[in-house]
Structure formats: C-alpha cells, structure tokens
Design an enzyme around this catalytic site. Structure first.
Site, PDB file in Angstrom:
ATOM      1  N   LYS A 157       0.866  -1.175   0.000  1.00 23.87           N
ATOM      2  CA  LYS A 157       0.000   0.000   0.000  1.00 23.87           C
ATOM      3  C   LYS A 157       0.905   1.229   0.000  1.00 23.87           C
ATOM      4  CE  LYS A 157      -2.351   3.283   2.506  1.00 23.87           C
ATOM      5  NZ  LYS A 157      -1.781   4.260   1.579  1.00 23.87           N
TER       6      LYS A 157
ATOM      7  N   GLY B 114       6.447   4.867   8.613  1.00 26.31           N
ATOM      8  CA  GLY B 114       5.626   6.073   8.670  1.00 26.31           C
ATOM      9  C   GLY B 114       5.792   6.761  10.001  1.00 26.31           C
ATOM     10  N   SER B 115       4.757   7.488  10.406  1.00 30.33           N
ATOM     11  CA  SER B 115       4.864   8.326  11.602  1.00 30.33           C
ATOM     12  C   SER B 115       4.623   7.505  12.870  1.00 30.33           C
ATOM     13  CB  SER B 115       3.828   9.449  11.504  1.00 30.33           C
ATOM     14  OG  SER B 115       2.553   8.875  11.421  1.00 30.33           O
TER      15      SER B 115
ATOM     16  N   GLY C 113       2.090   4.382  13.516  1.00 25.77           N
ATOM     17  CA  GLY C 113       2.781   3.142  13.883  1.00 25.77           C
ATOM     18  C   GLY C 113       2.180   2.511  15.132  1.00 25.77           C
TER      19      GLY C 113
ATOM     20  N   GLU D 281       9.147   1.016  11.187  1.00 23.74           N
ATOM     21  CA  GLU D 281      10.210   1.977  10.889  1.00 23.74           C
ATOM     22  C   GLU D 281       9.588   3.361  10.992  1.00 23.74           C
ATOM     23  OE1 GLU D 281      12.114   0.942   7.270  1.00 23.74           O
ATOM     24  OE2 GLU D 281      12.072  -1.171   7.782  1.00 23.74           O
TER      25      GLU D 281
ATOM     26  N   CYS E  56      13.381  10.221   7.246  1.00 21.26           N
ATOM     27  CA  CYS E  56      13.293   9.740   8.630  1.00 21.26           C
ATOM     28  C   CYS E  56      14.662   9.814   9.287  1.00 21.26           C
ATOM     29  CB  CYS E  56      12.762   8.325   8.651  1.00 21.26           C
ATOM     30  SG  CYS E  56      13.726   7.231   7.623  1.00 21.26           S
TER      31      CYS E  56
ATOM     32  N   GLU F 116      10.073  15.621  15.614  1.00 22.19           N
ATOM     33  CA  GLU F 116      10.468  15.506  14.212  1.00 22.19           C
ATOM     34  C   GLU F 116       9.690  16.555  13.416  1.00 22.19           C
ATOM     35  OE1 GLU F 116       9.070  12.026  12.052  1.00 22.19           O
ATOM     36  OE2 GLU F 116      11.088  11.763  11.275  1.00 22.19           O
TER      37      GLU F 116
HETATM   38  P1  NAD Z   1       1.950   8.238   7.959  1.00 24.24           P
HETATM   39  O1  NAD Z   1       2.142   7.475   9.211  1.00 24.24           O
HETATM   40  O2  NAD Z   1       0.900   9.269   7.921  1.00 24.24           O
HETATM   41  O3  NAD Z   1       1.652   7.262   6.715  1.00 24.24           O
HETATM   42  C1  NAD Z   1       2.484   6.200   6.374  1.00 24.24           C
HETATM   43  C2  NAD Z   1       1.675   5.190   5.598  1.00 24.24           C
HETATM   44  O4  NAD Z   1       0.698   4.627   6.470  1.00 24.24           O
HETATM   45  C3  NAD Z   1       0.896   5.769   4.421  1.00 24.24           C
HETATM   46  O5  NAD Z   1       0.872   4.826   3.367  1.00 24.24           O
HETATM   47  C4  NAD Z   1      -0.496   5.950   4.997  1.00 24.24           C
HETATM   48  O6  NAD Z   1      -1.516   5.967   4.024  1.00 24.24           O
HETATM   49  C5  NAD Z   1      -0.590   4.721   5.875  1.00 24.24           C
HETATM   50  N1  NAD Z   1      -1.576   4.809   6.951  1.00 24.24           N
HETATM   51  C6  NAD Z   1      -2.137   5.925   7.484  1.00 24.24           C
HETATM   52  N2  NAD Z   1      -3.019   5.582   8.447  1.00 24.24           N
HETATM   53  C7  NAD Z   1      -2.994   4.229   8.533  1.00 24.24           C
HETATM   54  C8  NAD Z   1      -3.662   3.283   9.356  1.00 24.24           C
HETATM   55  N3  NAD Z   1      -4.532   3.658  10.290  1.00 24.24           N
HETATM   56  N4  NAD Z   1      -3.395   1.969   9.191  1.00 24.24           N
HETATM   57  C9  NAD Z   1      -2.493   1.573   8.259  1.00 24.24           C
HETATM   58  N5  NAD Z   1      -1.855   2.418   7.445  1.00 24.24           N
HETATM   59  C10 NAD Z   1      -2.082   3.731   7.572  1.00 24.24           C
HETATM   60  O7  NAD Z   1       3.380   8.823   7.632  1.00 24.24           O
HETATM   61  P2  NAD Z   1       3.738   9.776   6.441  1.00 24.24           P
HETATM   62  O8  NAD Z   1       3.335  11.136   6.839  1.00 24.24           O
HETATM   63  O9  NAD Z   1       3.232   9.251   5.176  1.00 24.24           O
HETATM   64  O10 NAD Z   1       5.355   9.637   6.443  1.00 24.24           O
HETATM   65  C11 NAD Z   1       6.185  10.425   7.210  1.00 24.24           C
HETATM   66  C12 NAD Z   1       6.694   9.672   8.408  1.00 24.24           C
HETATM   67  O11 NAD Z   1       7.339   8.463   8.019  1.00 24.24           O
HETATM   68  C13 NAD Z   1       7.730  10.461   9.159  1.00 24.24           C
HETATM   69  O12 NAD Z   1       7.439  10.445  10.531  1.00 24.24           O
HETATM   70  C14 NAD Z   1       9.032   9.703   8.875  1.00 24.24           C
HETATM   71  O13 NAD Z   1      10.016   9.854   9.831  1.00 24.24           O
HETATM   72  C15 NAD Z   1       8.568   8.313   8.716  1.00 24.24           C
HETATM   73  N6  NAD Z   1       9.517   7.523   7.908  1.00 24.24           N
HETATM   74  C16 NAD Z   1      10.293   6.592   8.544  1.00 24.24           C
HETATM   75  C17 NAD Z   1      11.219   5.849   7.834  1.00 24.24           C
HETATM   76  C18 NAD Z   1      12.105   4.826   8.506  1.00 24.24           C
HETATM   77  O14 NAD Z   1      12.714   4.019   7.828  1.00 24.24           O
HETATM   78  N7  NAD Z   1      12.200   4.800   9.822  1.00 24.24           N
HETATM   79  C19 NAD Z   1      11.316   6.036   6.455  1.00 24.24           C
HETATM   80  C20 NAD Z   1      10.525   6.981   5.834  1.00 24.24           C
HETATM   81  C21 NAD Z   1       9.602   7.714   6.591  1.00 24.24           C
END
Ligand code: NAD
Length: 497
Positions: free
Chosen positions: A192, A245-246, A250, A267, A301, A401
């Site tokens: 996804k 993601g965030s 997470g 992650e 990230c 962050e």
């Molecule tokens: P986000 O958490 O909003 O979204 C990440 C993904 O999760 C997207 O595909 C989103 O559609 C999906 N998502 C949203 N709600 C969900 C739910 N309830 N259940 C399942 N999936 C859901 O994050 P973002 O704003 O897209 O990305 C930015 C964040 O990602 C930052 O905090 C960044 O640090 C982190 N990030 C971490 C790494 C790493 O390797 N540690 C790498 C890249 C980004």
C-alpha cells in the site's frame, strides 16, 4: 522511438505530466479498478496541481489482493528453485535500470523530489534487487550438535503474505527495501503506497511481471490509510507487516496487528544528531551537515536534523553553514535546483508553525524561516532552508520531528555532553560523528542510542548495511542480510536417530 530522459522532462514541464502512467490497482498480475469505482488525484508538490489519478481502494480491494497473494503462495512461486528466484530478481533489477528514466520522472513529479535524487532512489531500487538476487540461494539454515543420536537442523521458511505500508518521502526506495528481501525469502506481497505517491509502486507491478514474476506474488492497492492501510493491517490472512511512517500511525498499526498476533516491523521517525567535534575536517563536516538536513527538503526519517557542535568551533562552523545554506537554490525538482518542495500544503504549514513558535520563544533563526514558492512559476509548496541556533535540550524543536529543511543547533562542551545531548530525545534512528580521531569516534559510536552510526560521512552505506531504529523510531531491521531473516520463519527439526 525510445523516449529519452530529456524528452520525458520536457513533456512533464510542458504538460505537467507524462503519458502512460498506471492508474489502477495491480492485483493478481493485472490492472484492476476499485470495486467501489473510486478514484483519487495525485499532486505535483512543485506546482500544487494534480497530474494523475489512481484507484481509491477500500477493504474490498484489499481482500482481493490478499486472496491473490495467499493463493500465489502455494502456486508456481513455491516450486521455483531459489537459484531461479535469484535470476528473476536479477532480471527485475535490469528492467528497473531499463525503465529508470520513466520511474525517476514519475517519482520526481509524485513526491516533488529533485530529479537527481529520484534517479538515485531508482538506482538504489535496482541495486536492492541485485543484492537480494545473489542471496536467494545462499540463505541457509544450520545444524545443531546434539551428539551422535540426534539430527537437528533449522529451515528458513517464507513468512507468508507480507504487507508493505509505505510513506510518501521515499516511495520506491522504502517499498523495494521490503519487497526485494521478501521475494528473495519466498514471500508474496501486498503493498500500500502512500496516498500522495502511488505511481512507482504500480509501475513496479508491471516491471516485475515483465521479469517473469508469477501473478499474485506482488500486488498493489492504492488509497488512503483509513480505507486501505487499516483493512490491510487488520486482515487475518496477512502474516507480516512492514510499516514505515509516523509514530502515531505506527502505534495504531501495532495495536491493530495485535488483534491477529501479526508479526511486524515498525520503521518510524527520527530526530537524528550529527556530532561535530572540534578536530573535524571542517569542509567534510559542512557538506555532511548540509546533505544530512537538506536532502529531500529534510523529509527523511534519518535526516541529520540536529547539529551538536563543539562550543570551540560553534561560531565559525555556523557562520560557514549559513553561508552555504543561503546559497541553496529552491525550485521545481525537474529543473536544476539544490532543493525541491515539501510534499503537501499541510506539511508546509506544519513546518512553518514549528519555526514561528520557535521565534515566539526567542530562538535565534540564523537563516531561512519562511514559506516560499518556485521562483520561476510562483507555484508549489516550498520552505526555505532554515537554521535554528543554540537550542536547549528540552526545546520543542529539538524533541519533535519537524520533517522539513530545519536544522536545530545544540552546543556541546565535551564529548560526554555531546553524547548526552544526542541521546536526549525519544527517537533513536541514526547518528553521525565528524572527528579526525577515529578512536574517539568509535568510543562515541558505542554510547549512542541509534540503529546506525555514520562516521565522517552521513548516510554512508547502502542496501548492504542493516537499517532500523530503537525506542520511538521503531524496531526491526531492513536492508542487509538481516532483512531476509525478518521475512522468514525459522523451523527447527530434531530427530532421534
Ligand atoms: P503516515 O504514518 O501518515 O503514513 C504512512 C503510511 O501509512 C501511508 O501509506 C499511509 O496511508 C498509511 N496509513 C495511514 N493511516 C494508517 C492506518 N490507520 N493503518 C495503516 N496504514 C495507515 O506517515 P507519512 O506522513 O506518510 O510519512 C512520514 C513519516 O514516516 C515520518 O514520521 C518519517 O520519519 C517516517 N519515515 C520513517 C522511515 C524509517 O525508515 N524509519 C522512512 C521513511 C519515513
């Protein structure tokens, strides 16, 4: 006639898009519309304008994709020999290189990143397939010495159907660093992509089919986190979730995965320190700090978003940094610029509000500190590269962050002080050290709470080096041979002879 990179860039600049972009889910080896018929737009952050539409999925599409992935697990895929799986991954790598220009331009439009960065990400994706291609037939178990009356050995079995939930900042990179080892381990996948950046995942579906991947082994469902991400996490037929993601999402994913006791790797974010000691090579450290925070407009990230600098060099180092930072040219990622836009208006407003609040607290803004736009068109979501100086350890900008081009400077009096400052946030993803004294670099590295430490080159390493976080940055390791372990379940067989 072959379309060159220059043709694609010209087409994108003239029309705002490129022809032939995928627009449906990729399920069971073909493009499928959403069961609901829903569509959604994807927007170029460099102009703020929509340039393509894709299917807006729901739980019904997720279920189709998971069923296809489950069926593929016991189809031709499970009888392909590991060496042949390796050849297939090698073909995928070559095809990614063959399609690199289209992938890079699509990625630059979708995410806003500079074309050069997008090309680097696509090259990294090809390299990841190449790396894991070579690992397929070398991922072996061990035998356990129980004496002459027993035979005991371990087997690495594919974990099953692996879900990949991907953020918008590194769409192809983040997907492939999960996808390639999952395929190498014999898994099937439902991905996804982020709602904002769905295109390269769909393009990979076509590329993997061209490489000979059986239908259903790799599936992509596009849509929002609520409509697609949440049902994917909750699906009882998923065996493993890689979520990038965030932190708040997470935590939600972890809670929902617990309902089915689904394994997961998280992650999450970071607030990573770059420690610059007084004996550092000044030029290398300046370039390292600039790249660590302004690459991808700070939306990484593992960005080096905190500079922890020795008090003895603070004034001169920040003077040089400001000079370099002020010379960075902003603009649309498909032009020759140093920094592109941030990914959305909401992201821009979030960054601006952090800096405004810092100003309100009396924090010194050494440079930048304002929203901006593409100087050529006046469009897009840009934020000036910004440096906030001499922040206290508990400052909001240090502890959170920001996920934008904002460097937070902290001043250290000793190496021990620098370590304490470096470890002083909830995050523990990466850390950098600049010093010419390698003994003290390694002593400091041992005391830093981080999944990876870079010495004298921030972001050093590649697909070979394991990557992941501790504490609020999550757990589990991507990349390297460690990633193969996370996509396999270990079985130990013991026989009385
Ligand atoms: P986000 O958490 O909003 O979204 C990440 C993904 O999760 C997207 O595909 C989103 O559609 C999906 N998502 C949203 N709600 C969900 C739910 N309830 N259940 C399942 N999936 C859901 O994050 P973002 O704003 O897209 O990305 C930015 C964040 O990602 C930052 O905090 C960044 O640090 C982190 N990030 C971490 C790494 C790493 O390797 N540690 C790498 C890249 C980004």
């Amino acid at each position: 006639m072959n379309t060159t990179l220059a043709d694609l860039v010209e087409q994108a600049r003239r029309t705002g898009t490129i022809a032939g972009l995928p627009s449906q889910h990729w399920i069971n080896g073909r493009h499928l519309p959403s069961v609901s018929g829903g569509r959604m737009e994807t927007v170029d952050p460099g102009t703020g304008k929509a340039f393509a539409t894709v299917a807006a999925g729901t739980a019904l599409d997720v279920d189709l994709a998971v069923k296809a992935a489950r069926a593929a697990l016991s189809g031709p895929w499970c009888s392909i020999l590991p060496a042949e799986r390796g050849r297939l991954l090698a073909r995928a790598s070559a095809l990614i290189r063959a399609h690199a220009d289209r992938l890079a331009v699509a990625e630059a439009l979708d995410s806003g990143k500079r074309l050069g960065e997008a090309q680097g990400d696509v090259n990294g994706a090809a390299r990841a397939f190449e790396y894991y291609a070579g690992a397929c037939d070398k991922f072996q178990g061990s035998s356990i010495p129980l004496g002459p009356d027993y035979l005991s050995y371990t087997r690495h079995e594919p974990i099953g159907v692996a879900a990949q939930i991907v953020p918008w900042n590194y769409p192809i990179s983040t997907l492939v660093r999960g996808l390639a080892p999952a395929l190498a381990a014999g898994c099937t996948i439902v991905a996804k992509p982020a709602d904002q950046t769905p295109l390269t995942a769909l393009m990979l579906g076509e590329i993997l089919a061209e490489a000979g991947l059986p239908s259903g082994v790799f599936n992509v469902v596009t849509g929002t986190g609520t409509e697609v991400g949440a049902p994917l996490v909750a699906h009882p037929d998923i065996d493993h979730i890689t979520f990038t993601g965030s932190v708040p999402t997470g935590i939600n994913v972890m809670q929902n995965a617990a309902q089915n006791v689904t394994r997961l790797a998280l992650e999450l974010g970071g607030k990573s320190p770059v420690i610059v000691l007084s004996d550092a090579d000044f030029d290398a450290a300046i370039e390292g700090v600039i790249g660590a925070i302004y690459e991808n407009a700070g939306q990484i990230c593992s960005a080096g978003s905190r500079l922890i600098v020795d008090r003895k060099i603070h004034a001169e180092f920040t003077r040089r940094l400001v000079e370099r930072t002020s010379a960075l040219r902003l603009g649309h990622g498909l032009r020759t610029v140093d920094m592109g836009p941030v990914s959305s208006r909401a992201q821009l407003e979030r960054i601006a509000s952090f800096v405004e609040r810092a100003r309100g607290r009396g924090v010194k803004v050494l440079c930048g500190g304002h929203s901006s736009s593409d100087p050529e068109t006046g469009l897009g979501w840009f934020y000036e590269p910004t440096i906030l100086d001499d922040l206290s350890p508990d400052d909001e900008a240090v502890q959170n962050e920001i996920f934008g081009p904002v460097l937070c400077v902290q001043i250290a009096d000793t190496s021990e002080h620098a370590i304490a400052l470096a470890n002083g946030t909830p995050y523990a993803l990466v850390a950098g050290i600049y010093t010419q004294n390698l003994s003290s670099a390694h002593r400091i590295a041992a005391k830093l709470d981080a999944g990876q430490v870079y010495i004298n080159e921030f972001f050093a390493g590649g697909i070979e080096t394991p990557f992941g976080g501790n504490r609020a940055s999550g757990f589990g390791r991507a990349k390297g041979l460690e990633a193969l372990q996370s996509f396999s379940k270990l079985k130990c067989v013991t026989a009385r002879l």
